[in-house]
Design a protein around this motif. Structure first.
Motif, PDB file in Angstrom:
ATOM      1  N   THR A   1       0.852  -1.188   0.000  1.00 37.54           N
ATOM      2  CA  THR A   1       0.000   0.000   0.000  1.00 37.54           C
ATOM      3  C   THR A   1       0.884   1.232   0.000  1.00 37.54           C
ATOM      4  O   THR A   1       1.766   1.363   0.866  1.00 37.54           O
ATOM      5  N   ALA A   2       0.687   2.124  -0.947  1.00 34.13           N
ATOM      6  CA  ALA A   2       1.415   3.402  -0.979  1.00 34.13           C
ATOM      7  C   ALA A   2       0.718   4.338   0.005  1.00 34.13           C
ATOM      8  O   ALA A   2      -0.224   5.047  -0.345  1.00 34.13           O
ATOM      9  N   GLN A   3       1.175   4.317   1.242  1.00 31.60           N
ATOM     10  CA  GLN A   3       0.453   4.965   2.340  1.00 31.60           C
ATOM     11  C   GLN A   3       0.738   6.460   2.401  1.00 31.60           C
ATOM     12  O   GLN A   3       1.739   6.905   2.954  1.00 31.60           O
ATOM     13  N   ASP A   4      -0.159   7.243   1.821  1.00 27.22           N
ATOM     14  CA  ASP A   4       0.001   8.701   1.861  1.00 27.22           C
ATOM     15  C   ASP A   4      -0.840   9.334   2.968  1.00 27.22           C
ATOM     16  O   ASP A   4      -0.942  10.554   3.052  1.00 27.22           O
ATOM     17  N   ARG A   5      -1.472   8.474   3.802  1.00 27.64           N
ATOM     18  CA  ARG A   5      -2.270   8.888   4.966  1.00 27.64           C
ATOM     19  C   ARG A   5      -3.580   9.559   4.584  1.00 27.64           C
ATOM     20  O   ARG A   5      -4.247  10.136   5.435  1.00 27.64           O
ATOM     21  N   SER A   6      -3.983   9.500   3.350  1.00 26.38           N
ATOM     22  CA  SER A   6      -5.286  10.044   2.960  1.00 26.38           C
ATOM     23  C   SER A   6      -6.372   9.073   3.420  1.00 26.38           C
ATOM     24  O   SER A   6      -6.116   7.877   3.609  1.00 26.38           O
ATOM     25  N   PRO A   7      -7.602   9.555   3.624  1.00 31.04           N
ATOM     26  CA  PRO A   7      -8.692   8.655   4.036  1.00 31.04           C
ATOM     27  C   PRO A   7      -8.915   7.507   3.052  1.00 31.04           C
ATOM     28  O   PRO A   7      -9.222   6.388   3.462  1.00 31.04           O
ATOM     29  N   GLN A   8      -8.742   7.800   1.761  1.00 32.99           N
ATOM     30  CA  GLN A   8      -8.966   6.758   0.759  1.00 32.99           C
ATOM     31  C   GLN A   8      -7.963   5.615   0.903  1.00 32.99           C
ATOM     32  O   GLN A   8      -8.326   4.437   0.844  1.00 32.99           O
ATOM     33  N   ILE A   9      -6.708   5.957   1.079  1.00 34.75           N
ATOM     34  CA  ILE A   9      -5.682   4.918   1.191  1.00 34.75           C
ATOM     35  C   ILE A   9      -5.745   4.216   2.531  1.00 34.75           C
ATOM     36  O   ILE A   9      -5.523   2.995   2.621  1.00 34.75           O
ATOM     37  N   LEU A  10      -6.079   4.936   3.585  1.00 36.05           N
ATOM     38  CA  LEU A  10      -6.261   4.292   4.887  1.00 36.05           C
ATOM     39  C   LEU A  10      -7.364   3.250   4.813  1.00 36.05           C
ATOM     40  O   LEU A  10      -7.215   2.127   5.309  1.00 36.05           O
ATOM     41  N   SER A  11      -8.479   3.607   4.167  1.00 37.53           N
ATOM     42  CA  SER A  11      -9.574   2.647   3.995  1.00 37.53           C
ATOM     43  C   SER A  11      -9.158   1.499   3.089  1.00 37.53           C
ATOM     44  O   SER A  11      -9.480   0.337   3.348  1.00 37.53           O
ATOM     45  N   GLY A  12      -8.437   1.829   2.018  1.00 43.16           N
ATOM     46  CA  GLY A  12      -8.002   0.796   1.089  1.00 43.16           C
ATOM     47  C   GLY A  12      -7.101  -0.228   1.752  1.00 43.16           C
ATOM     48  O   GLY A  12      -7.227  -1.435   1.508  1.00 43.16           O
ATOM     49  N   HIS A  13      -6.200   0.241   2.589  1.00 45.88           N
ATOM     50  CA  HIS A  13      -5.324  -0.707   3.279  1.00 45.88           C
ATOM     51  C   HIS A  13      -6.115  -1.549   4.277  1.00 45.88           C
ATOM     52  O   HIS A  13      -5.928  -2.772   4.362  1.00 45.88           O
ATOM     53  N   GLN A  14      -7.008  -0.902   5.002  1.00 48.91           N
ATOM     54  CA  GLN A  14      -7.785  -1.604   6.025  1.00 48.91           C
ATOM     55  C   GLN A  14      -8.708  -2.652   5.432  1.00 48.91           C
ATOM     56  O   GLN A  14      -8.841  -3.757   5.973  1.00 48.91           O
ATOM     57  N   PHE A  15      -9.345  -2.323   4.307  1.00 48.97           N
ATOM     58  CA  PHE A  15     -10.384  -3.189   3.773  1.00 48.97           C
ATOM     59  C   PHE A  15      -9.947  -4.040   2.589  1.00 48.97           C
ATOM     60  O   PHE A  15     -10.671  -4.952   2.194  1.00 48.97           O
ATOM     61  N   VAL A  16      -8.776  -3.739   1.995  1.00 50.97           N
ATOM     62  CA  VAL A  16      -8.355  -4.488   0.813  1.00 50.97           C
ATOM     63  C   VAL A  16      -6.986  -5.144   1.025  1.00 50.97           C
ATOM     64  O   VAL A  16      -6.880  -6.368   1.132  1.00 50.97           O
ATOM     65  N   THR A  17      -5.927  -4.328   1.103  1.00 57.65           N
ATOM     66  CA  THR A  17      -4.576  -4.900   1.124  1.00 57.65           C
ATOM     67  C   THR A  17      -4.328  -5.774   2.350  1.00 57.65           C
ATOM     68  O   THR A  17      -3.851  -6.912   2.225  1.00 57.65           O
ATOM     69  N   ALA A  18      -4.625  -5.250   3.544  1.00 60.52           N
ATOM     70  CA  ALA A  18      -4.325  -6.008   4.772  1.00 60.52           C
ATOM     71  C   ALA A  18      -5.103  -7.318   4.849  1.00 60.52           C
ATOM     72  O   ALA A  18      -4.506  -8.378   5.110  1.00 60.52           O
ATOM     73  N   PRO A  19      -6.431  -7.325   4.636  1.00 63.32           N
ATOM     74  CA  PRO A  19      -7.127  -8.622   4.687  1.00 63.32           C
ATOM     75  C   PRO A  19      -6.714  -9.569   3.563  1.00 63.32           C
ATOM     76  O   PRO A  19      -6.672 -10.790   3.774  1.00 63.32           O
ATOM     77  N   ALA A  20      -6.375  -9.033   2.383  1.00 62.47           N
ATOM     78  CA  ALA A  20      -5.901  -9.907   1.306  1.00 62.47           C
ATOM     79  C   ALA A  20      -4.593 -10.571   1.703  1.00 62.47           C
ATOM     80  O   ALA A  20      -4.382 -11.767   1.449  1.00 62.47           O
ATOM     81  N   ALA A  21      -3.695  -9.801   2.332  1.00 58.48           N
ATOM     82  CA  ALA A  21      -2.414 -10.361   2.768  1.00 58.48           C
ATOM     83  C   ALA A  21      -2.625 -11.437   3.834  1.00 58.48           C
ATOM     84  O   ALA A  21      -1.959 -12.485   3.822  1.00 58.48           O
ATOM     85  N   ARG A  22      -3.565 -11.180   4.746  1.00 57.00           N
ATOM     86  CA  ARG A  22      -3.834 -12.184   5.788  1.00 57.00           C
ATOM     87  C   ARG A  22      -4.387 -13.461   5.178  1.00 57.00           C
ATOM     88  O   ARG A  22      -3.979 -14.571   5.563  1.00 57.00           O
ATOM     89  N   ARG A  23      -5.289 -13.327   4.229  1.00 57.64           N
ATOM     90  CA  ARG A  23      -5.872 -14.515   3.606  1.00 57.64           C
ATOM     91  C   ARG A  23      -4.830 -15.294   2.807  1.00 57.64           C
ATOM     92  O   ARG A  23      -4.788 -16.526   2.853  1.00 57.64           O
ATOM     93  N   CYS A  24      -3.969 -14.573   2.088  1.00 56.84           N
ATOM     94  CA  CYS A  24      -2.928 -15.256   1.308  1.00 56.84           C
ATOM     95  C   CYS A  24      -1.935 -15.955   2.224  1.00 56.84           C
ATOM     96  O   CYS A  24      -1.498 -17.082   1.941  1.00 56.84           O
ATOM     97  N   SER A  25      -1.557 -15.321   3.323  1.00 59.02           N
ATOM     98  CA  SER A  25      -0.624 -15.929   4.269  1.00 59.02           C
ATOM     99  C   SER A  25      -1.232 -17.161   4.926  1.00 59.02           C
ATOM    100  O   SER A  25      -0.559 -18.192   5.079  1.00 59.02           O
ATOM    101  N   ALA A  26      -2.511 -17.063   5.295  1.00 55.39           N
ATOM    102  CA  ALA A  26      -3.179 -18.208   5.916  1.00 55.39           C
ATOM    103  C   ALA A  26      -3.287 -19.364   4.921  1.00 55.39           C
ATOM    104  O   ALA A  26      -3.050 -20.525   5.273  1.00 55.39           O
ATOM    105  N   ALA A  27      -3.626 -19.046   3.682  1.00 51.33           N
ATOM    106  CA  ALA A  27      -3.730 -20.089   2.668  1.00 51.33           C
ATOM    107  C   ALA A  27      -2.370 -20.737   2.410  1.00 51.33           C
ATOM    108  O   ALA A  27      -2.271 -21.954   2.210  1.00 51.33           O
TER     109      ALA A  27
END
Length: 474
Positions: A186-212
């Motif tokens: 995640t290119a974290q520029d601290r904007s609300p859009q990227i904060l939401s994107g990391h929380q709801f997309v990148t981070a859970p995707a990474a957790r699911r891929c790691s668990a799999a």
């Protein structure tokens, strides 16, 4: 439910849509045109990853340049002919086809009913810019997602030659790795859009891929998930520059029109869709054209205009309606419209073009050919994540399936959303005709409308038949 746009102004990097839109803003959104439905069939009962059973075809412009591109691409055609056990079909197509002409060309030239479906190519590579081969042709071929389409969009002929040499050399390399890294950044520029994107997309995707991966279902050599600090281009280049092939997923703002507007169409084509890293730092085409940048890898680039810019955004009529109804300030629409093509013609972004042309670059790029919204993989109605869809696409790539199949795994969700959305509009029409009132399902309809449009506009740049790694023998 709020709708957040991954688009930043060139220069200062401010989010183009400062205030997220609400579900209510989609109450009167127009019913989308039906998704194209192919009239041809493929060998649907056969192994989808097998070119011998599914075929591969090339489409070039029916011009002098097209004949030149066919010669340049001949080593790739020979490679695919070897895989499928028969000569590759090459289809010269007239430039500038509208949807009607594109449908006629596909039905009569590529997939006539006089030929058996076993002879219809499911994998199709378009060679040419949107000026060479129209976006309407690509849209018609893509249809409901059953045809696996990729595009090589270079303007320079030497870039086609570089790409072909790279792909053929990789596929003929006997020492090619059987595993690849998975990078989710995640290119974290601290904007609300990227904060939401990391929380709801990148981070859970990474957790699911790691668990799999821990359960043996995601065969990557490693899974690396990071929030890149604002302006940290060096870390991105370090991760992408390693020699081991990688599947790279990035979430960021894409660069859009500056506050003063683009100075020229050339400037817009050079910069729009570049990756905004925060702190006035941008990843540009020049920086990924040379040197190691994801060598032999595949890049899933999640940002506005990551793959390119259409002549007219599918969201434009809706946003114009919002301004008329007072639900969007006119200045915000004007800010968004600064990203419309100055020449009123669609174009492919310079960043993925440069990466694909790099001999030490990726084999394919999956990106957005329009605006990109956070809700593609997150259902704001109930807070549930839909990153299982993203995980499925990423998993197919690290397992060694062809790139076109990864995009198809996303496309089928667009078809499902389209069907559900039409049921809502039909119910409204029936209620109105009978004089009955019906409680509006605002949030559900809004989510389906956004999902249908968002997922539809992912596109694959590169050969849809490439693989990230070799599949193990079965």
């Amino acid at each position: 439910m709020t709708l957040q746009l991954l688009l930043a102004r060139a220069g200062d990097g401010q989010p183009v849509l400062e205030t997220p839109l609400t579900a209510e803003s989609l109450r009167g959104a127009p019913l989308p045109a039906p998704l194209p439905k192919p009239t041809h069939l493929y060998n649907m009962s056969a192994e989808p990853d097998s070119l011998r059973e599914q075929r591969w075809a090339l489409v070039v412009p029916d011009t002098r340049r097209g004949r030149c591109l066919e010669r340049i691409l001949s080593p790739l055609c020979e490679r695919r002919a070897e895989e499928q056990g028969r000569k590759v079909d090459v289809y010269p197509a007239p430039p500038g086809m509208d949807m009607s002409k594109a449908r006629e060309f596909v039905d009569e030239k590529m997939y006539p009913t006089s030929r058996s479906s076993r002879e219809h190519a499911r994998y199709v590579l378009l060679a040419g810019t949107p000026e060479d081969l129209s976006m309407e042709l690509q849209e018609e071929l893509t249809g409901d997602g059953s045809c696996l389409v990729g595009r090589l969009p270079f303007e320079r002929e030497e870039d086609y030659a570089a790409y072909v040499a790279k792909v053929v050399a990789r596929e003929q390399d006997a020492t090619r790795p059987r595993k690849a890294r998975a990078l989710l950044l995640t290119a974290q520029d601290r904007s609300p859009q990227i904060l939401s994107g990391h929380q709801f997309v990148t981070a859970p995707a990474a957790r699911r891929c790691s668990a799999a991966r821990s359960q043996g279902f995601f065969p990557a050599s490693s899974v690396v998930a990071e929030e890149l600090s604002a302006g940290s281009k060096g870390r991105l280049m370090e991760l992408a520059g390693a020699r081991e092939p990688a599947l790279l997923f990035t979430l960021s703002h894409g660069v859009g029109g500056p506050l003063s507007g683009w100075a020229s169409a050339e400037e817009q084509r050079r910069e729009q869709g570049n990756m905004w890293l925060g702190n006035r730092t941008v990843l540009t085409a020049e920086e990924v054209r040379q040197g190691a940048f994801l060598p032999g890898g595949i890049w899933f680039y999640f940002a506005c205009f990551g793959a390119g810019t259409p002549a007219r955004s599918v969201y434009q009529p809706w946003m114009e309606q919002l301004v008329r109804s007072g639900l969007m300030p006119k200045r915000e629409l004007e800010s968004i419209e600064r990203s419309r093509p100055l020449e009123a013609r669609p174009f492919i972004a310079a960043l993925p073009q440069a990466a694909l042309a790099n001999p030490d670059g990726p084999l394919a790029v999956i990106g957005h050919l329009d605006h990109a919204w956070i809700c593609a993989f997150h259902d704001p109605r109930n807070g549930q994540s839909h990153v299982n869809r993203l995980e499925e696409a990423l998993a197919s790539l690290v397992e060694g399936y062809r790139a076109g199949l990864a995009l198809q795994s996303l496309s089928r969700f667009a078809a499902k959303a389209d069907r559900e959305l039409r049921k809502h509009y039909q119910a409204d029409a029936q209620a109105e005709a009978s004089g009955q009132s019906q409680a509006p399902q605002v949030e559900e309809r809004a989510y389906l409308w956004m999902e249908r449009h968002d997922v539809t506009h992912y596109t694959l740049l590169g050969d849809p038949a490439v693989r990230l790694v070799d599949r193990p023998s079965r």
